[in-house]
Design an enzyme around this catalytic site. Structure first.
Site, short mmCIF file in Angstrom:
data_model
loop_
_atom_site.label_atom_id
_atom_site.label_comp_id
_atom_site.label_asym_id
_atom_site.label_seq_id
_atom_site.Cartn_x
_atom_site.Cartn_y
_atom_site.Cartn_z
N ARG A 59 -12.65 -18.48 -11.95
CA ARG A 59 -13.47 -19.38 -11.95
C ARG A 59 -13.60 -19.97 -10.33
O ARG A 59 -14.63 -19.89 -9.89
CB ARG A 59 -13.30 -20.87 -12.47
CG ARG A 59 -13.57 -20.99 -14.14
CD ARG A 59 -12.47 -21.58 -14.77
NE ARG A 59 -11.16 -20.78 -15.12
CZ ARG A 59 -11.23 -19.95 -16.08
NH1 ARG A 59 -11.86 -19.89 -16.78
NH2 ARG A 59 -10.22 -18.92 -15.82
N THR A 60 -12.60 -19.98 -9.82
CA THR A 60 -12.41 -20.52 -8.44
C THR A 60 -12.75 -19.55 -7.56
O THR A 60 -13.75 -19.76 -6.56
CB THR A 60 -11.17 -20.89 -7.94
OG1 THR A 60 -10.22 -21.53 -9.00
CG2 THR A 60 -10.56 -21.56 -6.78
N LYS A 87 0.98 -2.41 1.48
CA LYS A 87 1.64 -1.39 2.61
C LYS A 87 2.69 -2.06 3.20
O LYS A 87 3.19 -1.52 4.02
CB LYS A 87 0.67 -0.57 3.37
CG LYS A 87 -0.18 0.32 2.33
CD LYS A 87 -1.18 0.85 3.55
CE LYS A 87 -2.62 1.41 2.90
NZ LYS A 87 -3.64 1.68 3.42
N ARG A 109 -6.34 -18.29 -2.00
CA ARG A 109 -5.28 -18.45 -3.12
C ARG A 109 -4.05 -17.60 -2.97
O ARG A 109 -4.00 -16.40 -2.66
CB ARG A 109 -6.02 -17.95 -4.42
CG ARG A 109 -4.98 -18.15 -5.67
CD ARG A 109 -5.54 -18.24 -7.11
NE ARG A 109 -6.18 -19.48 -7.22
CZ ARG A 109 -6.75 -19.60 -8.42
NH1 ARG A 109 -6.53 -18.91 -9.70
NH2 ARG A 109 -7.37 -20.69 -8.67
N HIS A 137 -3.88 -27.46 -6.09
CA HIS A 137 -5.29 -26.83 -6.35
C HIS A 137 -6.35 -28.07 -6.00
O HIS A 137 -7.05 -28.56 -6.78
CB HIS A 137 -5.46 -26.29 -7.40
CG HIS A 137 -6.54 -25.49 -8.08
ND1 HIS A 137 -7.53 -25.25 -6.94
CD2 HIS A 137 -6.86 -24.55 -9.03
CE1 HIS A 137 -8.79 -24.32 -7.46
NE2 HIS A 137 -7.84 -23.83 -8.85
N1 CP Z 1 -9.06 -23.41 -12.77
C1 CP Z 1 -8.88 -22.24 -12.23
O1 CP Z 1 -8.19 -22.33 -11.26
O2 CP Z 1 -9.34 -20.89 -12.79
P1 CP Z 1 -9.04 -19.50 -12.24
O3 CP Z 1 -7.52 -19.37 -11.98
O4 CP Z 1 -9.88 -18.43 -13.28
O5 CP Z 1 -9.69 -19.65 -10.74
#
Ligand code: CP
Length: 309
Positions: A59-60, A87, A109, A137
């Site tokens: 999603r993100t 590496k 991320r 998040h």
């Molecule tokens: N909600 C969320 O962060 O989903 P993903 O891990 O798929 O990005």
């Protein structure tokens, strides 16, 4: 307030309530844009954004990429699995190499808490935290509050229970900061072993009885058990977890009122939530995903406006 008080989005804990209001007003505009036949605006034609994903995401990652493209930014994507990180290259070297290609903003991320804060101190670009370990998040919490505001009119005064694995959840922590900042009441519910000891210091109450928690709240945000962050067992079995903390139609029908059900995804159907609940009108799970694009457009647009000054 016409601009954000921050140059990076590293966590909700660095934001003021006015920042959230500005992001939501801007997201309202972009939500209207993405519902037009031509879903694109030229606002960020001169901005280049790198999406760096050192941890899995569906999603993100897609939501940020779409948000950037809807704003006409140039976009490059990086995933750790296919990169020279394997590496032995350091995070700073990796990012500085990417930035030398004239990148203005990094969406990252990373499995390590604080990775975004660390990067913001060492590289010359605006950093957006797309999830750092079990820490924060922020865009998920923003889209969650935006979705509550859309469904229930406002966040202030609403009662929200976050159910599940609070200990390993960046979504829980960012949601607690965002909801408290906007004047909502927050409880957490789950096995005692999955509730951090410090949680009450954040102004959050603990309720270990799911039915009591659901009868109290207006909104239940159901979280997944994050087995990938666990080295030991925190509860006897998945079956018992589901019996005590899983939401199903039977328990919802036994409540005095109809509550709103949220989930950040990915869902483990049949564990923390049954399919008939996840797919019902009570659930706003796909609204959350849809709102994620407009909210992320707003965050990127507002941070880019500060780069351009
Ligand atoms: N909600 C969320 O962060 O989903 P993903 O891990 O798929 O990005």
């Amino acid at each position: 307030m016409s601009e954000l008080s921050v140059n990076h989005l590293l966590g909700i804990k660095y934001l003021k309530e006015q920042d959230i209001n500005l992001i939501f007003e801007t997201a309202d505009h972009f939500k209207e844009v993405i519902n037009r036949p031509i879903k694109k605006v030229p606002s960020l034609r001169d901005i280049t954004i790198a999406n760096l994903f050192f941890e899995n995401s569906t999603r993100t990652r897609l939501s940020f990429e779409l948000a950037e493209k809807r704003l006409s930014a140039d976009v490059i994507n990086f995933s750790a699995a296919s990169s020279s990180v394997k590496k032995g290259e350091t995070l700073i070297d990796t990012v500085n190499n990417i930035l030398s290609m004239k990148v203005d903003m990094v969406v990252m991320r990373h499995p390590n808490p604080g990775a975004g804060v660390f990067l913001s101190k060492h590289v010359n670009a605006s950093i957006v935290n797309a999830g750092d370990g079990a820490h924060e998040h922020p865009t998920q919490a923003l889209l969650d509050s935006y979705s509550i505001r859309e469904r229930l009119g406002e966040v202030k005064g609403k009662k929200v229970v976050i159910v599940g694995d609070i200990l390993h959840s960046r979504v829980a922590l960012s949601n607690i900061f965002a909801l408290k900042l906007q004047g909502a009441e927050v409880k957490v519910c789950g096995p005692k072993t999955l509730i951090p000891k410090y949680i009450e210091k954040l102004g959050v109450q603990v309720e270990t009885n799911l039915k009591k928690a659901l009868n109290w709240c207006d909104i239940a945000n159901m979280l997944r058990v994050q087995n990938e962050r666990m080295e030991i067992s925190y509860f006897p079995s998945t079956r018992e977890y589901t019996q005590q903390f899983g939401v199903n139609k039977e328990i919802l029908n036994s409540l005095d009122k109809e509550i709103v059900i949220m989930h950040p995804g990915p869902i483990n159907r049949g564990v923390e939530i049954t399919s008939d609940v996840a797919d019902s009108d009570q659930a706003i799970i796909l609204d959350q995903v849809q709102n994620g694009v407009a909210v992320r457009m707003a965050v990127i647009y507002l941070l880019a406006s500060k780069i351009k000054q």
